[in-house]
Design a protein around this motif. Structure first.
Motif, PDB file in Angstrom:
ATOM      1  N   PRO A 178       0.812  -1.231   0.000  1.00  0.00           N
ATOM      2  CA  PRO A 178       0.000   0.000   0.000  1.00  0.00           C
ATOM      3  C   PRO A 178       0.841   1.274   0.000  1.00  0.00           C
ATOM      4  CG  PRO A 178      -0.928  -1.581   1.512  1.00  0.00           C
ATOM      5  CD  PRO A 178       0.352  -2.188   1.000  1.00  0.00           C
ATOM      6  N   HIS A 179       1.982   1.252   0.668  1.00  0.00           N
ATOM      7  CA  HIS A 179       2.793   2.468   0.697  1.00  0.00           C
ATOM      8  C   HIS A 179       3.932   2.416  -0.295  1.00  0.00           C
ATOM      9  CE1 HIS A 179       0.580   4.127   4.052  1.00  0.00           C
ATOM     10  NE2 HIS A 179       0.626   2.937   4.618  1.00  0.00           N
ATOM     11  N   GLY A 180       3.938   1.359  -1.094  1.00  0.00           N
ATOM     12  CA  GLY A 180       4.887   1.320  -2.199  1.00  0.00           C
ATOM     13  C   GLY A 180       6.312   1.037  -1.781  1.00  0.00           C
ATOM     14  N   GLY A 181       6.594   1.055  -0.498  1.00  0.00           N
ATOM     15  CA  GLY A 181       7.960   0.819  -0.060  1.00  0.00           C
ATOM     16  C   GLY A 181       8.945   1.863  -0.569  1.00  0.00           C
ATOM     17  N   LEU A 182       8.452   3.022  -0.975  1.00  0.00           N
ATOM     18  CA  LEU A 182       9.331   4.049  -1.522  1.00  0.00           C
ATOM     19  C   LEU A 182      10.004   4.824  -0.392  1.00  0.00           C
ATOM     20  CD1 LEU A 182       7.217   5.556  -4.439  1.00  0.00           C
ATOM     21  CD2 LEU A 182       9.015   3.832  -4.577  1.00  0.00           C
ATOM     22  N   ARG A 183      11.277   5.147  -0.593  1.00  0.00           N
ATOM     23  CA  ARG A 183      11.982   6.061   0.319  1.00  0.00           C
ATOM     24  C   ARG A 183      12.229   7.349  -0.452  1.00  0.00           C
ATOM     25  NH1 ARG A 183      14.885   1.594   0.727  1.00  0.00           N
ATOM     26  NH2 ARG A 183      16.649   2.565  -0.324  1.00  0.00           N
ATOM     27  N   LYS A 184      11.315   8.281  -0.333  1.00  0.00           N
ATOM     28  CA  LYS A 184      11.443   9.520  -1.108  1.00  0.00           C
ATOM     29  C   LYS A 184      12.310  10.515  -0.370  1.00  0.00           C
ATOM     30  CE  LYS A 184       7.050   9.345  -3.592  1.00  0.00           C
ATOM     31  NZ  LYS A 184       5.844  10.123  -3.909  1.00  0.00           N
ATOM     32  N   THR A 185      13.297  11.022  -1.071  1.00  0.00           N
ATOM     33  CA  THR A 185      14.157  12.057  -0.514  1.00  0.00           C
ATOM     34  C   THR A 185      14.422  13.082  -1.610  1.00  0.00           C
ATOM     35  OG1 THR A 185      16.104  10.748  -1.105  1.00  0.00           O
ATOM     36  CG2 THR A 185      15.302  10.543   1.161  1.00  0.00           C
ATOM     37  N   PRO A 186      14.722  14.322  -1.229  1.00  0.00           N
ATOM     38  CA  PRO A 186      15.034  15.323  -2.243  1.00  0.00           C
ATOM     39  C   PRO A 186      16.365  15.004  -2.913  1.00  0.00           C
ATOM     40  CG  PRO A 186      14.511  16.343  -0.113  1.00  0.00           C
ATOM     41  CD  PRO A 186      14.714  14.883   0.122  1.00  0.00           C
ATOM     42  N   ASP A 222      19.501  16.612 -12.218  1.00  0.00           N
ATOM     43  CA  ASP A 222      20.643  16.549 -13.142  1.00  0.00           C
ATOM     44  C   ASP A 222      21.708  15.584 -12.626  1.00  0.00           C
ATOM     45  OD1 ASP A 222      20.848  18.464 -11.061  1.00  0.00           O
ATOM     46  OD2 ASP A 222      22.518  19.454 -12.061  1.00  0.00           O
ATOM     47  N   GLN A 223      21.907  15.557 -11.307  1.00  0.00           N
ATOM     48  CA  GLN A 223      22.931  14.675 -10.758  1.00  0.00           C
ATOM     49  C   GLN A 223      22.507  13.213 -10.840  1.00  0.00           C
ATOM     50  OE1 GLN A 223      23.526  16.325  -6.846  1.00  0.00           O
ATOM     51  NE2 GLN A 223      24.797  18.023  -7.604  1.00  0.00           N
ATOM     52  N   LEU A 224      21.236  12.942 -10.565  1.00  0.00           N
ATOM     53  CA  LEU A 224      20.727  11.574 -10.675  1.00  0.00           C
ATOM     54  C   LEU A 224      20.939  11.044 -12.095  1.00  0.00           C
ATOM     55  CD1 LEU A 224      17.377  11.829  -8.688  1.00  0.00           C
ATOM     56  CD2 LEU A 224      19.221  10.215  -8.210  1.00  0.00           C
ATOM     57  N   ILE A 225      20.596  11.868 -13.070  1.00  0.00           N
ATOM     58  CA  ILE A 225      20.706  11.420 -14.464  1.00  0.00           C
ATOM     59  C   ILE A 225      22.169  11.274 -14.858  1.00  0.00           C
ATOM     60  CG2 ILE A 225      20.332  12.211 -16.833  1.00  0.00           C
ATOM     61  CD1 ILE A 225      17.545  13.150 -15.859  1.00  0.00           C
ATOM     62  N   VAL A 256      20.159  19.011 -18.563  1.00  0.00           N
ATOM     63  CA  VAL A 256      19.084  18.779 -17.599  1.00  0.00           C
ATOM     64  C   VAL A 256      19.111  19.907 -16.569  1.00  0.00           C
ATOM     65  CG1 VAL A 256      18.176  17.184 -15.867  1.00  0.00           C
ATOM     66  CG2 VAL A 256      19.296  16.283 -17.926  1.00  0.00           C
ATOM     67  N   PRO A 257      17.961  20.517 -16.283  1.00  0.00           N
ATOM     68  CA  PRO A 257      17.964  21.609 -15.305  1.00  0.00           C
ATOM     69  C   PRO A 257      18.351  21.101 -13.917  1.00  0.00           C
ATOM     70  CG  PRO A 257      15.715  20.962 -15.866  1.00  0.00           C
ATOM     71  CD  PRO A 257      16.625  20.238 -16.812  1.00  0.00           C
ATOM     72  N   PRO A 258      19.098  21.908 -13.161  1.00  0.00           N
ATOM     73  CA  PRO A 258      19.549  21.490 -11.829  1.00  0.00           C
ATOM     74  C   PRO A 258      18.459  21.642 -10.788  1.00  0.00           C
ATOM     75  CG  PRO A 258      20.384  23.674 -12.302  1.00  0.00           C
ATOM     76  CD  PRO A 258      19.644  23.227 -13.534  1.00  0.00           C
ATOM     77  N   CYS A 259      17.295  21.034 -11.059  1.00  0.00           N
ATOM     78  CA  CYS A 259      16.185  21.204 -10.130  1.00  0.00           C
ATOM     79  C   CYS A 259      16.195  20.073  -9.097  1.00  0.00           C
ATOM     80  CB  CYS A 259      14.861  21.221 -10.884  1.00  0.00           C
ATOM     81  SG  CYS A 259      14.573  19.752 -11.879  1.00  0.00           S
ATOM     82  N   THR A 260      15.570  20.343  -7.961  1.00  0.00           N
ATOM     83  CA  THR A 260      15.448  19.344  -6.904  1.00  0.00           C
ATOM     84  C   THR A 260      14.124  18.620  -7.056  1.00  0.00           C
ATOM     85  OG1 THR A 260      16.810  20.628  -5.384  1.00  0.00           O
ATOM     86  CG2 THR A 260      15.342  18.983  -4.413  1.00  0.00           C
ATOM     87  N   VAL A 261      14.187  17.291  -7.019  1.00  0.00           N
ATOM     88  CA  VAL A 261      12.979  16.479  -7.120  1.00  0.00           C
ATOM     89  C   VAL A 261      12.904  15.584  -5.890  1.00  0.00           C
ATOM     90  CG1 VAL A 261      12.816  16.515  -9.625  1.00  0.00           C
ATOM     91  CG2 VAL A 261      14.252  14.795  -8.513  1.00  0.00           C
ATOM     92  N   VAL A 262      11.667  15.269  -5.487  1.00  0.00           N
ATOM     93  CA  VAL A 262      11.460  14.403  -4.330  1.00  0.00           C
ATOM     94  C   VAL A 262      10.935  13.066  -4.838  1.00  0.00           C
ATOM     95  CG1 VAL A 262      10.253  14.105  -2.141  1.00  0.00           C
ATOM     96  CG2 VAL A 262      10.983  16.389  -2.863  1.00  0.00           C
ATOM     97  N   LEU A 263      11.797  12.060  -4.796  1.00  0.00           N
ATOM     98  CA  LEU A 263      11.406  10.726  -5.249  1.00  0.00           C
ATOM     99  C   LEU A 263      12.353   9.711  -4.634  1.00  0.00           C
ATOM    100  CD1 LEU A 263      13.798  10.791  -7.499  1.00  0.00           C
ATOM    101  CD2 LEU A 263      11.998  11.535  -9.035  1.00  0.00           C
ATOM    102  N   ASP A 264      12.086   8.442  -4.902  1.00  0.00           N
ATOM    103  CA  ASP A 264      12.963   7.379  -4.420  1.00  0.00           C
ATOM    104  C   ASP A 264      14.163   7.326  -5.357  1.00  0.00           C
ATOM    105  OD1 ASP A 264      14.227   4.834  -4.043  1.00  0.00           O
ATOM    106  OD2 ASP A 264      12.422   4.134  -3.011  1.00  0.00           O
ATOM    107  N   GLN A 265      15.288   7.864  -4.883  1.00  0.00           N
ATOM    108  CA  GLN A 265      16.423   8.048  -5.773  1.00  0.00           C
ATOM    109  C   GLN A 265      17.003   6.719  -6.254  1.00  0.00           C
ATOM    110  OE1 GLN A 265      19.233  11.143  -4.624  1.00  0.00           O
ATOM    111  NE2 GLN A 265      17.745  11.903  -3.140  1.00  0.00           N
ATOM    112  N   SER A 268       6.875  15.220  -8.760  1.00  0.00           N
ATOM    113  CA  SER A 268       8.079  15.365  -7.940  1.00  0.00           C
ATOM    114  C   SER A 268       7.771  15.926  -6.565  1.00  0.00           C
ATOM    115  CB  SER A 268       9.105  16.260  -8.639  1.00  0.00           C
ATOM    116  OG  SER A 268       8.619  17.576  -8.726  1.00  0.00           O
ATOM    117  N   SER A 269       6.500  16.240  -6.315  1.00  0.00           N
ATOM    118  CA  SER A 269       6.175  16.674  -4.961  1.00  0.00           C
ATOM    119  C   SER A 269       5.770  15.455  -4.150  1.00  0.00           C
ATOM    120  CB  SER A 269       5.027  17.686  -4.997  1.00  0.00           C
ATOM    121  OG  SER A 269       3.938  17.123  -5.690  1.00  0.00           O
ATOM    122  N   PRO A 270       6.016  15.477  -2.839  1.00  0.00           N
ATOM    123  CA  PRO A 270       5.687  14.300  -2.032  1.00  0.00           C
ATOM    124  C   PRO A 270       4.192  14.015  -2.087  1.00  0.00           C
ATOM    125  CG  PRO A 270       6.994  15.895  -0.783  1.00  0.00           C
ATOM    126  CD  PRO A 270       6.571  16.564  -2.057  1.00  0.00           C
TER     127      PRO A 270
END
Length: 175
Positions: A7-15, A19-22, A42-51, A160-162
């Motif tokens: 149900p909660h997807g087991g995701l660990r979302k962090t900012p 650009d760095q992830l990619i 890629v724009p240097p934006c901050t995203v909130v997801l399971d990296q 990208s928002s929680p």
């Protein structure tokens, strides 16, 4: 992968920085032909997801794209941008493409398009079921367009928002 579908997807979302992830993932493919190109920075934006899962997702897509490209094909093109609802990723290869009758099944578990070479390559489908699960767990959407002999384009939209999964029942998109 079952925990991902809890149900909660087991995701660990962090900012994290998109650009760095990619960059981290694409650098792993530097030696693979015909290569991966990012035509627009890629724009240097901050995203909130399971990296971690984001990296697995992107790695699987790029691996598929490169595996189905010949050494003298154009490079795989990757673009990522911020949209009002989150981020849009587009991965475009210029390889062999996927037969139309295979496309509806591409995200099914263990579905293999490339039956002739599946022992050697794993086929086109195997990583995509996991990709689909990761996208769905984030509440995103994925579409795949392919033309035989021309290549395949994968589009992924991720919020990208929680998002609290308890407040948003997840609808799995089949398209």
């Amino acid at each position: 992968g079952e925990r991902l579908m809890s149900p909660h997807g087991g995701l660990r979302k962090t900012p994290g920085r998109l650009d760095q992830l990619i960059q981290q993932v694409t650098s792993e493919f530097q030696s693979r032909t015909p290569g991966v190109q990012i035509p627009v920075p890629v724009p240097p934006c901050t995203v909130v997801l399971d990296q971690d899962r984001f990296r697995i997702m992107l790695r699987n897509i790029l691996d598929n794209a490169l595996r189905h490209s010949e050494a003298d094909d154009p490079p795989v093109h990757l673009s990522a941008q911020e949209t009002p609802g989150g981020i849009l990723l587009i991965i475009e290869d210029h390889g062999c493409g996927i037969p139309p009758h295979d496309l509806p099944h591409i995200f099914e578990p263990f579905y293999r398009v490339d039956k002739s070479r599946s022992k050697e390559t794993g086929g086109y489908g195997l990583g995509l079921n996991l990709v689909h699960k990761i996208v769905s767990a984030h509440g995103g959407s994925i579409t795949l367009d392919s033309t035989l002999g021309r290549g395949t384009t994968v589009r992924i939209k991720l919020p990208s928002s929680p998002v609290d999964p308890a407040d948003h029942p997840r609808k799995v998109q089949t398209s």
